[in-house]
Design a protein around this motif. Sequence first.
Motif, PDB file in Angstrom:
ATOM      1  N   ASN A   1      -4.620 -54.681  27.535  1.00 58.99           N
ATOM      2  CA  ASN A   1      -3.958 -55.947  27.246  1.00 58.99           C
ATOM      3  C   ASN A   1      -3.096 -55.768  25.999  1.00 58.99           C
ATOM      4  N   PRO A   2      -1.774 -55.907  26.098  1.00 61.88           N
ATOM      5  CA  PRO A   2      -0.902 -55.655  24.946  1.00 61.88           C
ATOM      6  C   PRO A   2      -1.107 -56.637  23.794  1.00 61.88           C
ATOM      7  N   SER A   3      -1.886 -57.697  24.024  1.00 66.06           N
ATOM      8  CA  SER A   3      -2.168 -58.659  22.954  1.00 66.06           C
ATOM      9  C   SER A   3      -3.492 -58.361  22.250  1.00 66.06           C
ATOM     10  N   SER A   4      -4.247 -57.371  22.736  1.00 65.85           N
ATOM     11  CA  SER A   4      -5.556 -57.071  22.163  1.00 65.85           C
ATOM     12  C   SER A   4      -5.440 -56.143  20.960  1.00 65.85           C
ATOM     13  N   LEU A   5      -6.379 -56.302  20.031  1.00 67.63           N
ATOM     14  CA  LEU A   5      -6.363 -55.499  18.810  1.00 67.63           C
ATOM     15  C   LEU A   5      -7.284 -54.288  18.942  1.00 67.63           C
ATOM     16  N   HIS A   6      -7.028 -53.474  19.954  1.00 70.62           N
ATOM     17  CA  HIS A   6      -7.726 -52.200  20.068  1.00 70.62           C
ATOM     18  C   HIS A   6      -6.702 -51.130  20.425  1.00 70.62           C
ATOM     19  N   SER A   7      -7.096 -49.866  20.322  1.00 69.66           N
ATOM     20  CA  SER A   7      -6.124 -48.775  20.465  1.00 69.66           C
ATOM     21  C   SER A   7      -5.405 -48.807  21.801  1.00 69.66           C
ATOM     22  N   LEU A   8      -6.136 -49.110  22.874  1.00 68.72           N
ATOM     23  CA  LEU A   8      -5.495 -49.159  24.189  1.00 68.72           C
ATOM     24  C   LEU A   8      -4.498 -50.313  24.254  1.00 68.72           C
ATOM     25  N   GLY A   9      -4.812 -51.412  23.556  1.00 68.41           N
ATOM     26  CA  GLY A   9      -3.897 -52.545  23.508  1.00 68.41           C
ATOM     27  C   GLY A   9      -2.613 -52.210  22.763  1.00 68.41           C
ATOM     28  N   PHE A  10      -2.752 -51.468  21.639  1.00 63.14           N
ATOM     29  CA  PHE A  10      -1.565 -51.069  20.877  1.00 63.14           C
ATOM     30  C   PHE A  10      -0.646 -50.178  21.715  1.00 63.14           C
ATOM     31  N   GLU A  11      -1.269 -49.241  22.483  1.00 64.18           N
ATOM     32  CA  GLU A  11      -0.468 -48.353  23.334  1.00 64.18           C
ATOM     33  C   GLU A  11       0.257 -49.154  24.414  1.00 64.18           C
ATOM     34  N   ALA A  12      -0.433 -50.133  24.994  1.00 62.86           N
ATOM     35  CA  ALA A  12       0.185 -50.960  26.031  1.00 62.86           C
ATOM     36  C   ALA A  12       1.353 -51.757  25.464  1.00 62.86           C
ATOM     37  N   GLU A  13       1.190 -52.240  24.255  1.00 66.22           N
ATOM     38  CA  GLU A  13       2.280 -53.010  23.633  1.00 66.22           C
ATOM     39  C   GLU A  13       3.516 -52.136  23.424  1.00 66.22           C
ATOM     40  N   LYS A  14       3.297 -50.874  22.989  1.00 63.39           N
ATOM     41  CA  LYS A  14       4.428 -49.954  22.804  1.00 63.39           C
ATOM     42  C   LYS A  14       5.140 -49.691  24.128  1.00 63.39           C
ATOM     43  N   GLU A  15       4.357 -49.484  25.195  1.00 68.21           N
ATOM     44  CA  GLU A  15       4.966 -49.241  26.508  1.00 68.21           C
ATOM     45  C   GLU A  15       5.717 -50.481  26.982  1.00 68.21           C
ATOM     46  N   LEU A  16       5.149 -51.647  26.738  1.00 69.98           N
ATOM     47  CA  LEU A  16       5.793 -52.890  27.152  1.00 69.98           C
ATOM     48  C   LEU A  16       7.121 -53.083  26.419  1.00 69.98           C
ATOM     49  N   ARG A  17       7.117 -52.830  25.116  1.00 69.11           N
ATOM     50  CA  ARG A  17       8.361 -52.944  24.332  1.00 69.11           C
ATOM     51  C   ARG A  17       9.394 -51.931  24.832  1.00 69.11           C
ATOM     52  N   LYS A  18       8.950 -50.726  25.131  1.00 65.04           N
ATOM     53  CA  LYS A  18       9.876 -49.701  25.621  1.00 65.04           C
ATOM     54  C   LYS A  18      10.482 -50.109  26.962  1.00 65.04           C
ATOM     55  N   ALA A  19       9.631 -50.662  27.848  1.00 62.22           N
ATOM     56  CA  ALA A  19      10.119 -51.106  29.158  1.00 62.22           C
ATOM     57  C   ALA A  19      11.134 -52.231  29.010  1.00 62.22           C
ATOM     58  N   ARG A  20      10.834 -53.199  28.125  1.00 60.84           N
ATOM     59  CA  ARG A  20      11.769 -54.311  27.901  1.00 60.84           C
ATOM     60  C   ARG A  20      13.103 -53.802  27.343  1.00 60.84           C
ATOM     61  N   LYS A  21      13.026 -52.818  26.437  1.00 60.80           N
ATOM     62  CA  LYS A  21      14.240 -52.258  25.851  1.00 60.80           C
ATOM     63  C   LYS A  21      15.081 -51.551  26.914  1.00 60.80           C
ATOM     64  N   ASN A  22      14.414 -50.811  27.801  1.00 58.15           N
ATOM     65  CA  ASN A  22      15.129 -50.111  28.874  1.00 58.15           C
ATOM     66  C   ASN A  22      15.820 -51.094  29.801  1.00 58.15           C
ATOM     67  N   ILE A  23      15.080 -52.141  30.190  1.00 56.13           N
ATOM     68  CA  ILE A  23      15.659 -53.138  31.094  1.00 56.13           C
ATOM     69  C   ILE A  23      16.822 -53.856  30.427  1.00 56.13           C
ATOM     70  N   ALA A  24      16.632 -54.208  29.147  1.00 63.68           N
ATOM     71  CA  ALA A  24      17.706 -54.909  28.423  1.00 63.68           C
ATOM     72  C   ALA A  24      18.958 -54.051  28.345  1.00 63.68           C
ATOM     73  N   SER A  25      18.762 -52.740  28.139  1.00 65.42           N
ATOM     74  CA  SER A  25      19.887 -51.819  28.056  1.00 65.42           C
ATOM     75  C   SER A  25      20.657 -51.760  29.378  1.00 65.42           C
ATOM     76  N   VAL A  26      19.897 -51.752  30.492  1.00 59.96           N
ATOM     77  CA  VAL A  26      20.530 -51.666  31.810  1.00 59.96           C
ATOM     78  C   VAL A  26      21.401 -52.905  32.097  1.00 59.96           C
ATOM     79  N   ILE A  27      20.893 -54.094  31.708  1.00 61.47           N
ATOM     80  CA  ILE A  27      21.638 -55.329  32.008  1.00 61.47           C
ATOM     81  C   ILE A  27      22.473 -55.795  30.820  1.00 61.47           C
ATOM     82  N   ASN A  28      22.567 -54.929  29.772  1.00 62.73           N
ATOM     83  CA  ASN A  28      23.395 -55.217  28.622  1.00 62.73           C
ATOM     84  C   ASN A  28      22.994 -56.529  27.939  1.00 62.73           C
ATOM     85  N   ALA A  29      21.683 -56.650  27.682  1.00 61.97           N
ATOM     86  CA  ALA A  29      21.166 -57.862  27.025  1.00 61.97           C
ATOM     87  C   ALA A  29      20.431 -57.476  25.755  1.00 61.97           C
ATOM     88  N   SER A  30      20.149 -58.466  24.932  1.00 66.63           N
ATOM     89  CA  SER A  30      19.409 -58.206  23.697  1.00 66.63           C
ATOM     90  C   SER A  30      17.903 -58.213  23.997  1.00 66.63           C
TER      91      SER A  30
END
Length: 245
Positions: free
Chosen positions: A216-245
């Motif tokens: 869970n990317p909202s949880s305060l444990h190591s697996l949660g922190f990793e999920a949050e990083k992946e989620l941010r990376k995915a959002r950044k990739n998608i935003a880049s593709v559609i030219n959005a912020s």
Amino acid sequence: DCPYGGGPGMIMSYQPIKSAYEKACEDCAEKPYVVYMSPQGTVLTEKVSRRLSKLPRLMIICGHYEGVDERVIEDLVDEEISIGDYVLTGGEIPAMALADSVARLVPGVLCSEEATLSESHTALLLEYPQYTRPAEINGMKVPEVLLGGNHADIEAWRLKTAEKRTEKKRPDLYEKYVDSQFNKNRSIYLDNSATTKQLDEVTDEMVRIFKYVYGNPSSLHSLGFEAEKELRKARKNIASVINAS
């Protein structure tokens, strides 16, 4: 004899094999477990060898030419086994490989049963590197940990190097090891009320995420922190593709 329906090569006939089987069984108190070496069979693994090593009697039939009359398999054979996805001129070499891999697991064949427990494929890992004297050859030194005499450190080093070697040489095997009972450091995720590990039918990227970063990317444990990083990376990739912020 020639195959019915035509085709190249010759086929081993039923009756000679049946007669040989009956002769071999004359002194058997019970029917042996019969294996036919065939490229169509179950692939030979350490697990298969261990299973067969526990049987009281094992008989191996070797095919040759284009194989055997199908009625040999229907009447006599309990299991077909292959040593790989390739074809040889006959079943003799595969039979020797099977016999050796099974026989060495029978108690009393090797001087120590422990010798069969810490080697490649036993626990889904390739075997760790081995060294002997001298301690240095042409500038190549034996790892210091093996010379120190600390058995706990040696065991830890062996496990670590076996894991690294398996991950590099056999990533398919390592993938099975990561989530297996043999991996003492495997993660056990208890936050399933938030997210659940996904099945392997999804795309390769989603398999990677849900298999190793399914927290869970909202949880305060190591697996949660990793999920949050992946989620941010995915959002950044998608935003880049559609030219959005």
